[in-house]
Design a protein around this motif. Structure first.
Motif, PDB file in Angstrom:
ATOM      1  N   PRO A 297       0.801  -1.229   0.000  1.00  0.00           N
ATOM      2  CA  PRO A 297       0.000   0.000   0.000  1.00  0.00           C
ATOM      3  C   PRO A 297       0.833   1.278   0.000  1.00  0.00           C
ATOM      4  CG  PRO A 297      -0.877  -1.594   1.559  1.00  0.00           C
ATOM      5  CD  PRO A 297       0.431  -2.134   1.099  1.00  0.00           C
ATOM      6  N   VAL A 298       1.959   1.278   0.725  1.00  0.00           N
ATOM      7  CA  VAL A 298       2.798   2.480   0.757  1.00  0.00           C
ATOM      8  C   VAL A 298       3.434   2.719  -0.611  1.00  0.00           C
ATOM      9  CG1 VAL A 298       4.866   3.508   1.750  1.00  0.00           C
ATOM     10  CG2 VAL A 298       3.230   2.341   3.225  1.00  0.00           C
ATOM     11  N   GLY A 299       3.939   1.663  -1.229  1.00  0.00           N
ATOM     12  CA  GLY A 299       4.506   1.819  -2.573  1.00  0.00           C
ATOM     13  C   GLY A 299       3.467   2.255  -3.589  1.00  0.00           C
ATOM     14  N   GLU A 300       2.257   1.766  -3.412  1.00  0.00           N
ATOM     15  CA  GLU A 300       1.160   2.159  -4.293  1.00  0.00           C
ATOM     16  C   GLU A 300       0.861   3.648  -4.176  1.00  0.00           C
ATOM     17  OE1 GLU A 300      -3.098   1.102  -3.355  1.00  0.00           O
ATOM     18  OE2 GLU A 300      -2.672  -0.337  -4.953  1.00  0.00           O
ATOM     19  N   ALA A 301       0.957   4.177  -2.959  1.00  0.00           N
ATOM     20  CA  ALA A 301       0.681   5.601  -2.749  1.00  0.00           C
ATOM     21  C   ALA A 301       1.730   6.489  -3.405  1.00  0.00           C
ATOM     22  CB  ALA A 301       0.612   5.891  -1.250  1.00  0.00           C
ATOM     23  N   LEU A 302       2.948   5.969  -3.598  1.00  0.00           N
ATOM     24  CA  LEU A 302       4.011   6.770  -4.219  1.00  0.00           C
ATOM     25  C   LEU A 302       3.763   7.027  -5.699  1.00  0.00           C
ATOM     26  CD1 LEU A 302       7.142   5.149  -2.535  1.00  0.00           C
ATOM     27  CD2 LEU A 302       6.118   7.368  -2.028  1.00  0.00           C
ATOM     28  N   ILE A 303       2.785   6.349  -6.286  1.00  0.00           N
ATOM     29  CA  ILE A 303       2.474   6.571  -7.700  1.00  0.00           C
ATOM     30  C   ILE A 303       2.096   8.025  -7.945  1.00  0.00           C
ATOM     31  CG2 ILE A 303       0.854   5.973  -9.542  1.00  0.00           C
ATOM     32  CD1 ILE A 303       0.743   3.169  -8.460  1.00  0.00           C
ATOM     33  N   MET A 304       1.401   8.648  -7.003  1.00  0.00           N
ATOM     34  CA  MET A 304       0.979  10.037  -7.177  1.00  0.00           C
ATOM     35  C   MET A 304       2.176  10.980  -7.252  1.00  0.00           C
ATOM     36  SD  MET A 304      -2.174  10.208  -7.619  1.00  0.00           S
ATOM     37  CE  MET A 304      -3.582   9.118  -7.510  1.00  0.00           C
ATOM     38  N   THR A 305       3.202  10.710  -6.461  1.00  0.00           N
ATOM     39  CA  THR A 305       4.415  11.535  -6.545  1.00  0.00           C
ATOM     40  C   THR A 305       5.072  11.393  -7.907  1.00  0.00           C
ATOM     41  OG1 THR A 305       4.799  11.340  -4.162  1.00  0.00           O
ATOM     42  CG2 THR A 305       6.669  11.961  -5.520  1.00  0.00           C
ATOM     43  N   ALA A 306       5.114  10.163  -8.412  1.00  0.00           N
ATOM     44  CA  ALA A 306       5.687   9.944  -9.741  1.00  0.00           C
ATOM     45  C   ALA A 306       4.882  10.676 -10.808  1.00  0.00           C
ATOM     46  CB  ALA A 306       5.736   8.448 -10.039  1.00  0.00           C
ATOM     47  N   LEU A 307       3.559  10.646 -10.695  1.00  0.00           N
ATOM     48  CA  LEU A 307       2.723  11.358 -11.663  1.00  0.00           C
ATOM     49  C   LEU A 307       2.970  12.865 -11.603  1.00  0.00           C
ATOM     50  CD1 LEU A 307      -0.695   9.472 -11.362  1.00  0.00           C
ATOM     51  CD2 LEU A 307       0.944   9.372 -13.242  1.00  0.00           C
ATOM     52  N   GLY A 308       3.144  13.385 -10.397  1.00  0.00           N
ATOM     53  CA  GLY A 308       3.440  14.808 -10.264  1.00  0.00           C
ATOM     54  C   GLY A 308       4.726  15.192 -10.963  1.00  0.00           C
ATOM     55  N   LEU A 309       5.747  14.351 -10.856  1.00  0.00           N
ATOM     56  CA  LEU A 309       7.014  14.627 -11.540  1.00  0.00           C
ATOM     57  C   LEU A 309       6.867  14.497 -13.054  1.00  0.00           C
ATOM     58  CD1 LEU A 309       9.469  12.753  -9.145  1.00  0.00           C
ATOM     59  CD2 LEU A 309       9.111  15.216  -9.336  1.00  0.00           C
ATOM     60  N   VAL A 310       6.086  13.522 -13.496  1.00  0.00           N
ATOM     61  CA  VAL A 310       5.864  13.342 -14.937  1.00  0.00           C
ATOM     62  C   VAL A 310       5.181  14.566 -15.537  1.00  0.00           C
ATOM     63  CG1 VAL A 310       4.539  12.007 -16.620  1.00  0.00           C
ATOM     64  CG2 VAL A 310       5.859  10.834 -14.869  1.00  0.00           C
TER      65      VAL A 310
END
Length: 264
Positions: free
Chosen positions: A180-193
């Motif tokens: 679940p924690v790794g899944e939540a990091l997807i939003m940070t990656a999207l922000g950088l993209v």
């Protein structure tokens, strides 16, 4: 509706191999994560729209500059040169504003130097063109500065929800926490993209605008010199090479034609 479809598609594609992913993150994150994802998508779409529209607008001005260099200063006066330019040309706007300022100066009641009046009018016209070219770049800068933090906000909410769920279930093993924690990091990656292309586009468009502004400034100075000197001062333009003049044929004397005469 779009978020639901994306979440369902992502969940269906990776439900067997991987229970975590974008679809699961949106579904588990609730309304806040879905809102963050929607904002990031809109930011990305608008950023690319501004990028391509500004590139098209800049290229039009660059093409106008090429036509100015080809034949504008070969005209007899500014009015004739202005008639050769496109109706919506930025360079035509500068010329027309300069001619209008010259006419307005004749009607001034207070004594104002013609050079100062013309310079101020051309500077205002030039600033208006540069302001139009710079429209939308502030949005790119805003996206580049805020998108990572918006994505980080989605990550914080996702981690918070994941920890609450883990705490309520009573399972604190590494597999229960890492997913679940790794899944939540997807939003940070999207922000950088979203942020990185916006920053690159902003810097690229700014550099092109600077080059266009320098060319407009040089043309404005040439127009000012032409108006202030009543046409005596104009930039040097390439002229067609004149045909070489043929040397005059040498005349022959009677002695050369018939030989030297001797006395009898």
């Amino acid at each position: 509706m779009l978020i639901t479809i994306l979440a369902a598609g992502g969940a269906a594609a990776g439900s067997e191999a991987n229970p975590y992913g974008l679809g699961a993150a949106l579904r588990e994150g609730g309304l806040i994560s879905q809102s963050v994802f929607t904002i990031l998508v809109l930011m990305s779409v608008v950023s690319f729209y501004i990028l391509f529209s500004k590139l098209f607008e800049q290229q039009k001005v660059i093409n106008q500059a090429k036509r100015v260099r080809q034949g504008f200063w070969q005209s007899r006066d500014l009015r004739e040169g202005s008639s050769k330019l496109d109706k919506n040309s930025a360079y035509k706007q500068l010329v027309d504003d300069g001619l209008a300022a010259q006419e307005q100066h004749k009607n001034l009641t207070d004594p104002v130097e013609a050079h100062d009046w013309l310079h101020g009018s051309l500077a205002r016209s030039e600033a208006a063109i540069n302001s139009k070219l710079g429209g939308g770049l502030a949005f790119l800068a805003t996206v580049g500065a805020t998108a990572p933090f918006i994505g980080l906000f989605g990550t914080v909410i996702g981690i918070y929800r994941a920890l609450i769920k883990i705490g309520s279930s009573g399972q604190a093993s590494i597999d229960a926490v890492a997913g679940p924690v790794g899944e939540a990091l997807i939003m940070t990656a999207l922000g950088l993209v979203v942020a990185v292309p916006a920053v690159l586009a902003y810097n690229w468009l700014q550099r092109r605008n600077k080059s266009i502004a320098e060319d407009l400034s040089a043309f404005s100075n040439d127009v000012l010199g032409f108006l202030a000197s009543n046409g005596a001062v104009r930039p040097t333009v390439a002229t067609a090479a004149k045909a070489p003049v043929k040397p005059a044929a040498a005349t022959t004397t009677a002695g050369q034609a018939g030989g030297v005469q001797t006395r009898g």
